[in-house]
Design an enzyme around this catalytic site. Structure first.
Site, mmCIF file in Angstrom:
data_model
loop_
_atom_site.group_PDB
_atom_site.id
_atom_site.type_symbol
_atom_site.label_atom_id
_atom_site.label_comp_id
_atom_site.label_asym_id
_atom_site.label_seq_id
_atom_site.Cartn_x
_atom_site.Cartn_y
_atom_site.Cartn_z
ATOM 1 N N GLU A 15 3.355 -38.832 -0.993
ATOM 2 C CA GLU A 15 4.001 -38.039 0.061
ATOM 3 C C GLU A 15 4.805 -36.894 -0.531
ATOM 4 O O GLU A 15 4.795 -35.781 -0.016
ATOM 5 C CB GLU A 15 4.922 -38.930 0.905
ATOM 6 C CG GLU A 15 4.200 -39.996 1.707
ATOM 7 C CD GLU A 15 3.105 -39.427 2.580
ATOM 8 O OE1 GLU A 15 3.234 -38.279 3.026
ATOM 9 O OE2 GLU A 15 2.105 -40.118 2.796
ATOM 10 N N HIS A 53 2.684 -34.052 -1.497
ATOM 11 C CA HIS A 53 2.358 -33.216 -0.333
ATOM 12 C C HIS A 53 3.500 -32.249 -0.050
ATOM 13 O O HIS A 53 3.298 -31.056 0.095
ATOM 14 C CB HIS A 53 2.172 -34.085 0.917
ATOM 15 C CG HIS A 53 0.813 -34.678 1.060
ATOM 16 N ND1 HIS A 53 -0.337 -33.958 0.889
ATOM 17 C CD2 HIS A 53 0.421 -35.929 1.379
ATOM 18 C CE1 HIS A 53 -1.388 -34.742 1.098
ATOM 19 N NE2 HIS A 53 -0.953 -35.943 1.396
ATOM 20 N N HIS A 99 -6.329 -33.482 0.941
ATOM 21 C CA HIS A 99 -6.670 -34.567 0.011
ATOM 22 C C HIS A 99 -7.948 -34.236 -0.723
ATOM 23 O O HIS A 99 -8.791 -33.512 -0.216
ATOM 24 C CB HIS A 99 -6.888 -35.880 0.784
ATOM 25 C CG HIS A 99 -5.660 -36.335 1.499
ATOM 26 N ND1 HIS A 99 -5.496 -36.200 2.841
ATOM 27 C CD2 HIS A 99 -4.535 -36.909 1.026
ATOM 28 C CE1 HIS A 99 -4.310 -36.672 3.186
ATOM 29 N NE2 HIS A 99 -3.700 -37.104 2.103
#
Ligand SMILES: *[C@@H]1O[C@H](CO)[C@@H](O)[C@H](O)[C@H]1NC(C)=O
Ligand SMILES: *[C@@H]1O[C@H](CO)[C@@H](O)[C@H](O)[C@H]1NC(C)=O
Ligand SMILES: *[C@@H]1O[C@H](CO)[C@@H](O)[C@H](O)[C@H]1NC(C)=O
Ligand SMILES: *[C@@H]1O[C@H](CO)[C@@H](O)[C@H](O)[C@H]1NC(C)=O
Length: 728
Positions: free
Chosen positions: A242, A245, A320
């Site tokens: 996370e 990201h 991704h």
């Protein structure tokens, strides 16, 4: 930007882009404060040498869970697990990414479209584009549901047509020694509800003048933090995913990546990259920047070829790697648990290509999937016929490619029809002793479950089966005829890089020749020795993967709670609580005689219980956190803290220090039994429960005669004096 994490064979949709898309990314605007009111530091000068990325975390207690009945200590346990994971993940990121440090305290921007109802629209006036009319419903800034404290934000002012500006809020003190601010929430959000397999999601909310992410929020779906099915390492890996990201690996941010032809340290000629993604002739989306392309080519063993790296198709954007090609990468869309996930060199290459970070490539972990498998690897058209040994056909039992687990040949939506051996939902880990047969049970295949056991394709059967005491030829034993090869667990030991020996129950160690089938004394059948999969680490004698390890003792997490007493009947609003928490923290920092870098995620409840987590941030100078802990315990016993806030004074009534070894929930029960649980029973007063909303209902004001919609053309604007800001 969210990510969904699935364990076992579950599949799910990834919400990552959905979350990031809902966030309006703020960049520093030209200052909205008159010069006399501006804080004196220039926060974003970026000329110095890169230093490890300093991430400061703030735990945001959710309004609904603030003081809510929590007899089992769920909220506290969840928070502690989340914060322990955040700490470990941010420490890892420190070893990976470096940036020119933010000078002075980090201050985040306010969104003019939120606080300002209209701006002056005449370019010839000095107040052009400054706020002429405030939004009366402005509730402050937030980031994915986490309210940003005023202390972290720039101030703002109202600019009348004539006369001096009116300061509404001054600049906050900002956050010292910080390059990225991370807000942490543990909650049952609608998104968590909607995607029950989501462990956590995150998004970035603010960028610096070069578009590097400056702040973001990670939301943990509370139910996963109390579930025993996720280990601490799983939560750390999910957190790392996370955070990556939020730090730039996102479909929303790819187009902002920078190209710095003069090198990372000379930021002078950097510009936004011309091209970051493109579609190949089959319509597959590729990330095409130079370092990732080179890194993938090296991984597949086709150096010199310029490849783009395929991205997973997830709607209009993609954040991704394509799972067929980069299975097991930290940035693949499926997550099979920390043990099977690698912080791979291709992902690190992406961070280099972002232009925002200097990357420590030696921190990369080897990705076995597809290694050396050539240009055709991972294509939908080749996976059925490939001889690479990573994909399989049919539905038989074999070994997961890392050989830690037995697996069955299966597919998932991310694999687009390709099949691989996926670990079974239950008991397929060879490295778990508890998966073994109970003592005394028949073990005809001689399996051993042990931390050093791995999965091997074999059809071994003991020559000494009960009832078959007379050694006869295998073909004469009916059940041995043509036993198929299947995944079995046997002990292994590395002898040197790429070489190892195996042991079967009751046998001696036998050398395994990679790529060859061997026989085991005392057994019929064969055992197949995988090539290029086991004992690949440089040291050779260590096992192939890191199994869960316990943290060293200095990594303990300390939590300090202070119960305050204030004047009777003193009620605090939400913002006042935040400010008071800051003041208490400062008093504590002064008392400890240390820097703030030991203190993290402080908050205060309506009943005046102040809580702070303590650990030593990397780069933090001073004594160990254990030392600070004992200093604070002593001095707080001797003399309570006295805090002045507003026109009231507060003193500490009691203090409680709690030590946890991170993911060990048992100490929380201890904590609860110490008496603090009573405090958890107290429900919040009305002031504490006012839920904040990101934006008040605000009409684009039609009334004031001097306001004009911003959508007009420039020519129109010039005739008007004030402009309504668009709502995003
Ligand atoms: C780079 O990574 C390696 C391996 O994790 C680590 O030992 C080293 O300290 C890191 N270097 C920096 C400058 O952080
Ligand atoms: C930046 O670009 C200009 C124009 O191309 C060039 O003259 C200058 O040397 C460059 N600066 C650096 C540090 O490379
Ligand atoms: C998994 O294990 C549980 C408990 O041991 C058992 O009840 C269940 O049947 C197993 N499921 C499978 C698919 O083997
Ligand atoms: C084990 O498998 C091999 C290869 O498939 C086969 O030739 C052999 O007969 C099998 N042995 C036993 C004992 O089943």
């Amino acid at each position: 930007m969210l990510l969904l994490f699935f364990l076992g064979v579950a599949t799910s949709r990834c919400l990552h882009d959905e979350i990031q898309k809902s966030v309006s990314l703020l960049r520093p605007p030209s200052s909205q404060l008159p010069t006399d009111f501006r804080s004196s530091f220039l926060s974003l000068s970026r000329s110095s040498e890169p230093q490890p990325l300093r991430i400061q975390t703030y735990y945001k207690r959710d309004p609904i869970s603030d003081g809510v009945w929590d007899p089992e200590g769920h909220e506290m346990r969840g928070r502690s697990r989340a914060l322990a994971a955040v700490r470990e993940a941010t420490q890892r990121i420190q070893g990976l990414l470096a940036v020119p440090p933010v000078r002075g305290p980090l201050l985040l921007s306010r969104d003019p479209a939120q606080y300002c109802h209209a701006v002056w629209g005449d370019p010839d006036t000095p107040n052009y584009h400054r706020c002429s009319h405030l939004n009366p419903g402005y509730k402050g800034e937030s980031c994915v549901g986490a309210k940003i404290p005023d202390a972290h934000l720039h101030g703002y002012a109202l600019w009348p047509e004539h006369g001096p500006p009116q300061l509404i809020k001054p600049d906050g003190p900002g956050v010292q020694n910080t390059d990225f601010l991370l807000y942490v929430r543990v909650a049952h959000t609608a998104k968590c509800h909607q995607e029950p397999s989501a462990i956590a999601y995150a998004a970035c909310c603010q960028l610096d003048s070069e578009d590097r992410p400056l702040a973001g929020t990670i939301v943990y779906c509370a139910q996963h933090l109390t579930s025993p099915s996720l280990s601490h390492s799983d939560i750390v890996m999910a957190t790392l995913h996370e955070l990556l990201h939020a730090l730039g690996f996102s479909g929303q941010l790819f187009k902002k990546w920078r190209d710095c032809p003069s090198g990372f340290s000379i930021r002078e000629n950097c510009s936004t990259r011309q091209q970051v993604t493109r579609r190949d002739k089959w319509g597959q989306l590729l990330l095409t920047t130079p370092t990732v392309s080179h890194s993938l080519a090296k991984h597949l063993g086709v150096q010199g070829v310029s490849l783009g790296v395929p991205l997973e198709e997830e709607g209009p954007l993609s954040s991704h790697w394509e799972a067929r090609l980069l299975q097991g990468s930290i940035m693949a869309a499926t997550f099979d648990g920390a043990l099977r996930t690698r912080l791979d060199p291709i992902t690190l290459a992406a961070f280099k290509d972002s232009g925002w970070y200097q990357v420590n490539h030696s921190a990369a972990e080897e990705l076995l999937w597809g290694q050396g498998s050539g240009l055709e690897f991972g294509l939908v058209t080749t996976c059925e016929t490939s001889s690479s040994g990573f994909f399989c056909t049919g539905s038989g039992l074999g070994c997961h490619y890392l050989h830690l687990d037995k697996g069955s040949c299966s597919s998932d939506p991310m694999l687009e029809g390709c099949r691989m051996y996926k670990q079974l939902a239950n008991g397929s880990e060879c490295w778990k002793k508890e998966n073994g047969l109970p003592p005394g049970a028949e073990n005809p295949h001689g399996e051993i479950y042990h931390s050093q056991s791995r999965c091997f394709l074999a059809n071994l059967t003991s020559q000494l089966l009960p009832g078959d005491k007379t050694s006869s030829h295998p073909s004469q034993i009916p059940h041995l005829k043509g036993t198929e090869l299947t995944g079995r667990c046997y002990l292994h030991q590395c002898t040197q890089k790429g070489e190892y020996k195996v042991q079967v129950e009751g046998s001696s160690w036998v050398s395994c020749l990679p790529g060859k089938a061997i026989q085991i004394p005392g057994y019929y059948g064969i055992l197949y020795c995988p090539q290029g999969r086991l004992c690949q680490t440089k040291e050779g004698t260590n096992a192939v993967t890191h199994l869960p390890v316990s943290l060293p003792i200095q990594d303990q997490l300390f939590q300090l709670s202070l119960g305050l007493v204030g004047p009777p009947g003193h009620l605090l609003g939400k913002e006042q609580k935040e400010e008071l928490a800051e003041v208490v923290l400062q008093a504590l920092v002064n008392r400890g005689g240390t820097d703030r870098c030991y203190f993290h995620s402080w908050s205060i409840t309506t009943r005046l219980v102040f809580t702070v987590h303590m650990w030593k941030s990397p780069g933090c100078q001073g004594p160990s956190v254990a030392m600070l802990y004992s200093t604070l315990t002593l001095t707080l016993q001797e003399k309570p803290l006295e805090i002045y806030y507003g026109d009231a004074s507060f003193t500490t009534k009691y203090s409680k220090l709690l030590v946890t070894s991170d993911h060990n929930p048992s100490s929380f029960h201890e904590f609860l039994s110490m008496g603090l649980c009573l405090l958890l029973l107290i429900l919040v007063g009305a002031l504490g429960t006012v839920a904040y909303q990101k934006r008040a209902t605000l009409q684009v004001g039609p009334s004031a005669h001097y306001h004009q919609e911003i959508h007009g053309t420039r020519a129109q604007l010039e005739t008007k004096r004030s402009v309504i800001l668009p709502r995003t």
